[in-house]
Design a protein around this motif. Structure first.
Motif, short mmCIF file in Angstrom:
data_model
loop_
_atom_site.label_atom_id
_atom_site.label_comp_id
_atom_site.label_asym_id
_atom_site.label_seq_id
_atom_site.Cartn_x
_atom_site.Cartn_y
_atom_site.Cartn_z
N LEU A 230 0.84 -1.19 0.00
CA LEU A 230 0.00 0.00 0.00
C LEU A 230 0.88 1.25 0.00
O LEU A 230 0.62 2.20 -0.74
CB LEU A 230 -0.91 -0.02 1.23
N ALA A 231 1.95 1.22 0.84
CA ALA A 231 2.86 2.36 0.91
C ALA A 231 3.47 2.62 -0.47
O ALA A 231 3.58 3.77 -0.91
CB ALA A 231 3.95 2.10 1.94
N PHE A 236 3.54 5.88 -5.31
CA PHE A 236 3.49 5.95 -6.78
C PHE A 236 2.40 6.92 -7.22
O PHE A 236 2.66 7.80 -8.06
CB PHE A 236 3.22 4.55 -7.32
N ALA A 237 1.22 6.78 -6.61
CA ALA A 237 0.11 7.67 -6.97
C ALA A 237 0.48 9.12 -6.69
O ALA A 237 0.19 10.01 -7.51
CB ALA A 237 -1.14 7.27 -6.18
N VAL A 244 2.03 15.59 -12.72
CA VAL A 244 1.00 16.33 -13.45
C VAL A 244 0.97 17.78 -12.98
O VAL A 244 0.95 18.72 -13.77
CB VAL A 244 -0.39 15.66 -13.25
N PHE A 245 1.04 17.95 -11.67
CA PHE A 245 1.02 19.29 -11.08
C PHE A 245 2.24 20.09 -11.56
O PHE A 245 2.14 21.26 -11.89
CB PHE A 245 1.00 19.17 -9.56
N VAL A 276 3.06 11.94 3.43
CA VAL A 276 3.07 10.64 2.76
C VAL A 276 4.38 9.90 3.04
O VAL A 276 4.39 8.70 3.33
CB VAL A 276 2.86 10.81 1.24
N GLN A 277 5.48 10.65 3.01
CA GLN A 277 6.78 10.00 3.25
C GLN A 277 6.88 9.45 4.67
O GLN A 277 7.34 8.33 4.88
CB GLN A 277 7.92 11.00 3.01
N LEU A 278 6.43 10.25 5.64
CA LEU A 278 6.49 9.78 7.02
C LEU A 278 5.61 8.56 7.21
O LEU A 278 5.97 7.62 7.93
CB LEU A 278 6.05 10.89 7.98
N MET A 279 4.45 8.56 6.57
CA MET A 279 3.55 7.42 6.71
C MET A 279 4.20 6.15 6.16
O MET A 279 4.21 5.11 6.80
CB MET A 279 2.25 7.70 5.96
#
Ligand code: UDP
Ligand code: MG
Length: 311
Positions: A230-231, A236-237, A244-245, A276-279
């Motif tokens: 999942l991580a 990746f997402a 895109v941004f 996200v990185q910490l998670m």
């Protein structure tokens, strides 16, 4: 040598232990053709649980007692108990009479039909709050999705294990012991018996929500690598979105020039990516921590005293 041993882990169960033994011995007396024993494991209780166990052993020759050096938790107490059964099958049951000992003859009957693991599935949980029932059922459903070993729903440790199931379990020496997963992992012929779970006879549950939460994480990490995957996917997402941004920001700067603005969007991006990185690091850490415990190779438990049945 008993053909069947009832294994009972107990931690601070002095209030209900005598009543428990009364009910278990009545059940075992009802099966005179079966040579049985009861093994009580004192998981470092701080009340007089162990004294009561010794008392029970003095009055009933079927009783064996095992005392651990300290409180190791139920999973390890159970492991210690199962390791001490040299012959025959075992029934695992809680000392608080939430699992009715009267179900044991049904287990035995199926065992004689050739089943190796006969487990009790709870049709109802009396005396438990709605929130507890909801979180428990949620947990079983998540486990079902994630785990490669299908762990049966609403099933606790209450079960009968045949000799070969016990031998198989004896070979599993991992420290992170999610017993209900391991019981299923051994495979062989398994059967579910539905029963109604009673409220505790006396005393209090040793579980609070924080412990249950950690127990759930233990269960998931020891039977599934899905959070790691999942991580990866979340990472990746996020990079796709970031890409895109980036194109959008770049395009805007090229077409409309670049007046210095965009502090809010910058902050959002930085904080979001940081989160996200910490998670992802946290998820990796959960697995790494378990690897660390495993790598130390400490003994699973330490025994203080063991007294086999007298007959
Ligand atoms: N238990 C144990 N060691 C512990 C905690 C619990 O041996 O550290 C035993 C406890 O005495 C009981 C069984 O495990 O026989 C189940 O515990 P409890 O009733 O607290 O759990 P619940 O039924 O609420 O899941
Ligand atoms: Mg209980």
């Amino acid at each position: 040598m008993p053909e069947l041993t009832v294994v009972v882990p107990a931690y601070n169960e002095s209030e209900g232990l005598r009543e428990f033994h009364k009910r278990v011995s009545a059940v075992l007396d009802g099966m005179p053709d079966l040579d049985s024993a009861v093994l009580y494991i004192d998981d470092g209780s701080r009340d007089d649980t162990y004294a009561i166990m010794c008392e029970l052993r003095a009055s009933d020759p079927r009783v064996a007692t095992l005392r651990l050096a300290r409180n190791f938790g139920k999973e390890l107490a159970l492991t210690a108990g199962l390791d001490h059964i040299a012959s025959g099958a075992a029934v695992v049951i809680d000392a608080d009479l939430q699992d009715p000992p009267e179900l044991i003859p049904t287990f035995v009957q199926h065992w004689r039909e050739g089943y190796d693991v006969i487990y009790g599935t709870r049709a109802s949980r009396a005396g438990e709050t709605g929130f507890k029932k909801m979180t428990a059922s949620g947990f079983y459903r998540v486990m079902e999705k994630l785990s490669s070993t299908p762990i049966p729903r609403d099933t606790g440790d209450f079960r009968l294990l045949s000799r070969r199931a016990l031998d198989a379990l004896g070979q599993v020496r991992e420290r992170q012991r999610f017993m209900k997963g391991l019981f299923t992992w051994v495979g062989y012929k398994q059967l579910s018996v539905v029963y109604h779970r009673d409220p505790r006879y006396a005393g209090e549950t040793k579980w609070n929500y924080w412990k249950l939460w950690n127990f759930a994480i233990d269960g998931i990490t020891s039977f599934s690598g899905a959070p790691l995957k999942l991580a990866t996917y979340v990472g990746f997402a996020t990079s796709v979105i970031a890409f895109v941004f980036a194109i959008w920001v770049l395009g805007k700067a090229l077409v409309f020039g670049d007046p210095v603005r965009g502090y809010p969007s910058l902050m959002v991006v930085v904080l979001f990516l940081g989160g996200v990185q910490l998670m992802a690091l946290g998820v990796i850490g959960e697995y790494l921590g378990r690897l660390y415990v495993e790598a130390k190779q400490r003994p699973l438990y330490l025994v203080d005293e063991y007294h086999p049945p007298r007959d």
